[in-house]
Scaffold this active site. Sequence first.
Site, PDB file in Angstrom:
ATOM      1  N   TYR A   1      -3.312  -0.571   9.781  1.00  0.00           N
ATOM      2  CA  TYR A   1      -2.970  -1.003   8.653  1.00  0.00           C
ATOM      3  C   TYR A   1      -1.799  -0.529   7.942  1.00  0.00           C
ATOM      4  CZ  TYR A   1      -4.320  -0.929   3.608  1.00  0.00           C
ATOM      5  OH  TYR A   1      -4.223  -1.082   2.340  1.00  0.00           O
TER       6      TYR A   1
ATOM      7  N   SER B   1       0.800  -1.243  -0.121  1.00  0.00           N
ATOM      8  CA  SER B   1      -0.020   0.207   0.078  1.00  0.00           C
ATOM      9  C   SER B   1       0.961   1.277   0.275  1.00  0.00           C
ATOM     10  CB  SER B   1      -0.752   0.064   1.202  1.00  0.00           C
ATOM     11  OG  SER B   1      -1.475   1.154   1.421  1.00  0.00           O
TER      12      SER B   1
END
Length: 278
Positions: free
Chosen positions: A174, A161
């Site tokens: 996350y 990500s």
Amino acid sequence: MFPIHDNLKGKTAVITGGSGVLCSEMARELGRQGVSVAILNRTAEKGVSIAEEINGAGGKAIAVAADVLDRSSLEKAKETVLEAFGHIDILINGAGGNHPDAITAVETYNEGPSEKSFFDMDETGFSQVFATNFTGTFLTSQVFGDELLKQEHPVIINISSMSSYSPMTKVPAYSAAKAAINNFTMWMSVHFAETGLRVNAIAPGFFLTTQNRDLLLNKDGGLTSRSQKILAATPMKRFGDAKDLLGALLWLVDEEYSGFVTGVTVPVDGGFMAYSGV
């Protein structure tokens, strides 16, 4: 439409989180390339429509139930894939996501009464997000890795990500998990380099998915303030489309194109990482 990579024909790919917006597009393209595809989700039903679509287009695909945090579940899934296709050449670790208990309501801390802050996050939610994104990648790679090593040119693709490089506000668990994915990708690439197993990752920029839609779009379909910040920092001034990931995917899984590439995380981000803001 991408050119056909003839040397991918006959290979088998396992994709966790395979029914998601991004990974389902990967599954369709690999199926079009002649790769047999096993779409893994916690419930097989989630992947059935994707598998049917691939099969209807002349490819080969199955939907398989598997929990990436349950070793016995993954072992059963591996048996199912081997029964269907006989071997496994490609593993895409796409399962992941976030959880409301691991998200702050505010970007920066303010003393006094406020919405959910760092001190209000739930430890269980934080651990769950880290486990789903990182531990699930570790377990799945461990369970399927022995079958990958039996093949001539095996490949693992992890999904990272933008938040792995510079953590986004509000999503600490996350962000930490995806940073761990980058590091783990490098570690595995070195550990398995002499076996021929290549391990790389793709770091998508900002794509509209089922999980982040409420963060990026208002109920009327307009951009949230967070979306406006993202697009202002993305030189190409748009969100990514799932198909934007396919070129990087095909490059990384094809031995003829990337046979000397291992241990890298490839950003597909419209220039987000390159932009300093001025």
